[in-house]
Design a protein around this motif. Structure first.
Motif, PDB file in Angstrom:
ATOM      1  N   ARG A   1      -7.959  -2.041   5.442  1.00  0.00           N
ATOM      2  CA  ARG A   1      -6.102  -1.067   4.964  1.00  0.00           C
ATOM      3  C   ARG A   1      -6.172  -1.662   6.488  1.00  0.00           C
ATOM      4  O   ARG A   1      -6.665  -1.534   7.760  1.00  0.00           O
ATOM      5  N   GLY A   2      -4.216  -1.641   6.519  1.00  0.00           N
ATOM      6  CA  GLY A   2      -4.091  -2.094   8.239  1.00  0.00           C
ATOM      7  C   GLY A   2      -3.841  -3.405   8.982  1.00  0.00           C
ATOM      8  O   GLY A   2      -4.510  -4.003   8.083  1.00  0.00           O
TER       9      GLY A   2
ATOM     10  N   LEU B   1       7.300   3.323   2.948  1.00  0.00           N
ATOM     11  CA  LEU B   1       6.529   2.971   2.142  1.00  0.00           C
ATOM     12  C   LEU B   1       7.161   2.926   1.239  1.00  0.00           C
ATOM     13  O   LEU B   1       7.451   1.444  -0.350  1.00  0.00           O
ATOM     14  N   ASN B   2       7.324   3.760   0.572  1.00  0.00           N
ATOM     15  CA  ASN B   2       7.695   4.104  -0.685  1.00  0.00           C
ATOM     16  C   ASN B   2       9.148   4.121  -1.434  1.00  0.00           C
ATOM     17  O   ASN B   2       9.492   4.570  -2.101  1.00  0.00           O
TER      18      ASN B   2
ATOM     19  N   THR C   1       2.803  -2.911   3.374  1.00  0.00           N
ATOM     20  CA  THR C   1       2.831  -2.227   4.641  1.00  0.00           C
ATOM     21  C   THR C   1       3.606  -1.964   5.373  1.00  0.00           C
ATOM     22  O   THR C   1       3.112  -1.370   6.839  1.00  0.00           O
ATOM     23  N   LYS C   2       4.553  -2.939   5.162  1.00  0.00           N
ATOM     24  CA  LYS C   2       5.421  -2.604   6.321  1.00  0.00           C
ATOM     25  C   LYS C   2       7.081  -2.366   5.374  1.00  0.00           C
ATOM     26  O   LYS C   2       6.851  -3.514   4.458  1.00  0.00           O
TER      27      LYS C   2
ATOM     28  N   HIS D   1      13.205  -6.172   5.081  1.00  0.00           N
ATOM     29  CA  HIS D   1      12.356  -7.009   5.760  1.00  0.00           C
ATOM     30  C   HIS D   1      10.983  -5.910   5.194  1.00  0.00           C
ATOM     31  O   HIS D   1      10.788  -4.925   5.373  1.00  0.00           O
ATOM     32  N   VAL D   2      10.743  -7.014   3.809  1.00  0.00           N
ATOM     33  CA  VAL D   2       8.768  -5.793   3.366  1.00  0.00           C
ATOM     34  C   VAL D   2       7.188  -7.061   3.787  1.00  0.00           C
ATOM     35  O   VAL D   2       7.887  -8.085   3.231  1.00  0.00           O
ATOM     36  N   GLU D   3       6.451  -5.856   3.754  1.00  0.00           N
ATOM     37  CA  GLU D   3       4.934  -7.057   4.294  1.00  0.00           C
ATOM     38  C   GLU D   3       4.225  -6.265   3.122  1.00  0.00           C
ATOM     39  O   GLU D   3       4.809  -5.022   3.081  1.00  0.00           O
TER      40      GLU D   3
END
Length: 311
Positions: free
Chosen positions: A107-108, A205-206, A237-238, A250-252
């Motif tokens: 993760r990360g 993130l949620n 994650t982002k 912006h979503v990753e």
């Protein structure tokens, strides 16, 4: 906090026929850990009397190794020596330990080396050098699933910067071809955020707005890609927002190959493909909602890197 595979593991000092990386052949004693946590080619005598110890961090385990070694072998443990942070072997140990540390994580983002702040070496002729290093690290723009080397990645921009300190124990012996990360313990700290017009601002993130963008952008990827399988959303994650002529998102996130083909009519019935041949991926998406329709988030771009399974 990120801990290595030795967290809350069991250290055992045993009589061995052959020794592991931290063993000492002079007395045929060696250290091992719970086989479910750390695997190794150890062969035990029929009388496998072992002293049991539970350790949770690098410093405690190091002291325990020294105490048990002295008590059971009757020979002094090699002394710890402070060496220069720019020492060639110290730099090699830092590089190799960071590579193995990143490879272990699931993760990360990949940690990159900022600088070495402290090095201690414990050397003996039989087993080479055991380095106890303190490393200043920073997050890069590569997700760990990419399995890229840290020096092939770029540090995150200042407004996303995450710094950290990792304490690692690494053994290096060129004659025996040993280059082994025994444990690590990392603590991360977000960098200072400085506001500016048009900058990206990290969000939870949620947050449902970003979950919505992730799902919609993944739907766009599934429908437009050439992959046969349908991919499911993994972890976000982002999540960052930006003020434009409205709001930009912006979503990753990570994705996981499912048991369904992309032609499935009911994706809700799809399950993650649970086998060693399953593909994973990492996606970056961008959506915009105009001020006049804040609830209408239009996905403008989505790109996903698909990673081959580790087999």
């Amino acid at each position: 906090m990120t801990r290595g595979p030795n967290q809350e593991s069991i250290l055992l000092l045993c009589k061995c026929i052959t020794v592991n990386d931290l063993g000492r052949s002079r007395t045929k004693m060696c250290y091992r850990q719970d086989h479910q946590i750390l695997r190794g080619p150890l062969h035990w005598t029929a009388n496998k009397k072992c002293e049991r110890y539970t350790g949770s961090n690098v410093d405690t385990q190091r002291r325990t190794l020294q105490e048990l070694a002295g008590k059971n072998r009757g020979n002094p443990e090699p002394e710890l020596t402070s060496i220069a942070c720019n020492d060639t072997q110290a730099e090699a140990a830092a590089d190799l330990s960071l590579r193995q540390l990143n490879a272990h994580r699931r993760r990360g983002f990949v940690f990159g080396l900022n600088r070495i702040t402290n090095v201690q070496e414990q050397f003996d002729e039989e087993n080479g050098s055991v380095f106890y290093l303190t490393l200043d690290v920073l997050e890069t723009d590569c997700h760990v699933l990419s399995r890229k080397l840290w020096n092939d990645c770029q540090p995150k921009p200042s407004y996303e910067a995450v710094f950290g300190e990792c304490k690692v124990t690494f053994q290096l012996s060129k004659p025996k071809r040993i280059a082994h990360l025994h444990n690590y313990d990392c603590v991360l700290t977000p960098g200072r955020r400085i506001g500016c017009g048009g900058c990206l601002f990290p969000q939870p993130l949620n947050d449902t707005n970003f979950v919505e963008v992730a799902k919609n952008s993944l739907g766009k990827f599934n429908s437009e890609s050439n992959n046969i399988k349908y991919f499911l959303l993994g972890n976000i994650t982002k999540a960052a927002s930006q003020v434009v002529a409205g709001r930009a998102y912006h979503v990753e996130y990570t994705i996981h190959e499912s048991s369904c083909n992309k032609s499935t009519e009911d994706p809700s019935q799809c399950e993650p493909l649970n086998c060693e041949f399953a593909h994973t991926g990492y996606c970056k998406s961008f959506a915009v909602a105009h001020w006049s329709a804040p609830g209408d988030k239009q996905v403008k771009t989505v790109s996903c890197d698909i990673f081959e399974p580790e087999v």
